[in-house]
Design a protein around this motif. Structure first.
Motif, PDB file in Angstrom:
ATOM      1  N   ASP A 160       0.855  -1.187   0.000  1.00  0.00           N
ATOM      2  CA  ASP A 160       0.000   0.000   0.000  1.00  0.00           C
ATOM      3  C   ASP A 160       0.890   1.237   0.000  1.00  0.00           C
ATOM      4  O   ASP A 160       2.071   1.164   0.348  1.00  0.00           O
ATOM      5  CB  ASP A 160      -0.940  -0.011   1.209  1.00  0.00           C
ATOM      6  N   MET A 168      -2.275  11.555   4.504  1.00  0.00           N
ATOM      7  CA  MET A 168      -3.730  11.755   4.561  1.00  0.00           C
ATOM      8  C   MET A 168      -4.217  11.831   6.005  1.00  0.00           C
ATOM      9  O   MET A 168      -5.102  12.638   6.330  1.00  0.00           O
ATOM     10  CB  MET A 168      -4.434  10.609   3.835  1.00  0.00           C
ATOM     11  N   TYR A 172      -5.883  15.219   7.480  1.00  0.00           N
ATOM     12  CA  TYR A 172      -7.274  15.224   7.936  1.00  0.00           C
ATOM     13  C   TYR A 172      -7.398  15.935   9.279  1.00  0.00           C
ATOM     14  O   TYR A 172      -8.322  16.732   9.500  1.00  0.00           O
ATOM     15  CB  TYR A 172      -7.786  13.792   8.042  1.00  0.00           C
ATOM     16  N   ILE A 290      -7.456   5.279   8.227  1.00  0.00           N
ATOM     17  CA  ILE A 290      -7.058   5.191   6.822  1.00  0.00           C
ATOM     18  C   ILE A 290      -7.294   3.752   6.364  1.00  0.00           C
ATOM     19  O   ILE A 290      -6.731   2.814   6.939  1.00  0.00           O
ATOM     20  CB  ILE A 290      -5.590   5.581   6.616  1.00  0.00           C
ATOM     21  N   HIS A 291      -8.136   3.603   5.375  1.00  0.00           N
ATOM     22  CA  HIS A 291      -8.491   2.268   4.884  1.00  0.00           C
ATOM     23  C   HIS A 291      -7.398   1.738   3.974  1.00  0.00           C
ATOM     24  O   HIS A 291      -7.033   2.342   2.970  1.00  0.00           O
ATOM     25  CB  HIS A 291      -9.809   2.328   4.117  1.00  0.00           C
ATOM     26  N   GLU A 322      -3.724   2.231  -3.411  1.00  0.00           N
ATOM     27  CA  GLU A 322      -3.912   3.527  -2.744  1.00  0.00           C
ATOM     28  C   GLU A 322      -4.862   3.438  -1.545  1.00  0.00           C
ATOM     29  O   GLU A 322      -5.915   2.806  -1.630  1.00  0.00           O
ATOM     30  CB  GLU A 322      -4.451   4.552  -3.745  1.00  0.00           C
ATOM     31  N   THR A 324      -7.515   5.021   1.399  1.00  0.00           N
ATOM     32  CA  THR A 324      -8.619   5.986   1.416  1.00  0.00           C
ATOM     33  C   THR A 324      -8.973   6.321   2.871  1.00  0.00           C
ATOM     34  O   THR A 324      -8.641   5.567   3.789  1.00  0.00           O
ATOM     35  CB  THR A 324      -9.868   5.439   0.701  1.00  0.00           C
TER      36      THR A 324
END
Length: 336
Positions: A160, A168, A172, A290-291, A322, A324
């Protein structure tokens, strides 16, 4: 003792070509075959696998997978993706675990190769940088690695984008109005932990925010590590308003420690995790995280392995998936 790699070097061909000549698994021109056989004879090379592999004209439709045992359900969710993809492709999966032991890892790889698997998937991040002589004797068996750092053998790699994910997570929190942001990292000698931490640093730097050293604690990707890291952070003095935690298991330990210390989440401390394991949405509060596409990671590993079986001469590939963002209830917005 000469290896297949030595024969390939002397004959001026690839190790896979040597394997095809010895095992007669693919047509090779008479000229090249003569060069390979001459080099093998000159080096007195007799591959331990040659006799066994000569019987393997057809595929066994079996894939071997090696994984590090962990309390983290992340691994189980990835294995589920591998297992389902194998089933859909008509393959069987032989699963071994290392329990973090070097000798057991080497023995398991040897066992899987002796069982004549068509390919191997390795997912043992704590054992990165290992050298495997055995792969030189089984050069025609493709290897795909996941969640691992630098390799000392040729393989395709599935991973990943951890740098992006760490960025991210911090971004956030920044967008939610936080400027005092700490980070509980994974073990920084592992590439995934290092990249997630670097992503956090990048977001903080872009926002013009300084990183308070006492708000950064290195842990081990396990619940107890997160618990101990937060206890240490709390003992250091004033807490930040928010924390980037490098995986959901550590975030669970952080939430537990915070509750024991009477710190309310997210009212007094916002937390964002990483991985989006299944139980993340059932934590209290439910975890913003974060997934990481765990099922897709497993699926991609199988697809890459089967492609490698059909196209053995192509260059090794790195396939990056990536991350998400998943918004839940563990982050408080400070925006008016």
């Amino acid at each position: 003792m000469a290896t297949m790699k030595d024969v390939a070097k002397l004959a001026g061909v690839s190790t896979s070509t040597v394997s095809h000549v010895i095992n007669k698994t693919r047509f090779v021109s008479e000229e090249i075959s003569e060069r390979v056989n001459k080099a093998a004879k000159e080096l007195n090379y007799y591959a331990p696998s040659a006799l066994a592999r000569s019987f393997k004209v057809n595929r066994t439709k079996t894939i071997g997978m090696l994984v590090t045992t962990s309390t983290n359900p992340f691994f189980g969710e990835v294995v589920k993706g591998v297992e389902r993809s194998c089933y859909q492709q008509g393959y069987s999966l032989i699963l071994c675990n290392t329990e973090g032991d070097h000798q057991r890892m080497h023995e398991s790889i040897n066992t899987l190769l002796q069982k004549r698997v068509d390919g191997l998937i390795l997912m043992c991040a704590t054992l990165e940088g290992e050298h495997f002589d055995i792969f030189e004797h089984y050069a025609d068996i493709p290897v795909v690695v996941m969640d691992w750092g630098p390799m000392q053998f040729t393989s395709d790699k599935i991973q990943d984008n951890s740098l992006r994910g760490g960025y991210m997570a911090a971004k956030y929190l920044i967008d939610a109005g936080h400027s005092e942001i700490g980070c509980i990292t994974g073990p920084l000698d592992r590439i995934q932990a290092e990249m997630r931490y670097n992503g956090y640093l990048q977001a903080m730097d872009e926002a013009g925010f300084s990183v308070e050293p006492s708000w950064v604690v290195e842990a081990d990707f396990e619940c107890e590590g997160g618990y101990n890291a937060f206890t240490q952070l709390h003992a250091n003095g004033t807490l930040p308003s928010a924390l980037v935690v490098a995986n959901d298991m550590m975030a669970m330990g952080v939430i537990n420690a915070a509750n024991e210390l009477g710190i309310q989440i997210p009212e007094q401390l916002s937390i964002i995790g990483y991985d989006d394991i299944h139980i993340a949405k059932f934590m209290s509060p439910s975890l913003t995280t974060i997934h990481q596409p765990k099922y897709r990671l497993g699926q991609a590993a199988v697809e890459t392995l089967l492609t490698r079986l059909d196209e053995p001469e192509t260059a090794p590939r790195i396939i990056e998936l990536e991350p998400t963002l998943v918004e839940r209830n563990s982050v408080k917005s400070l925006r008016s």
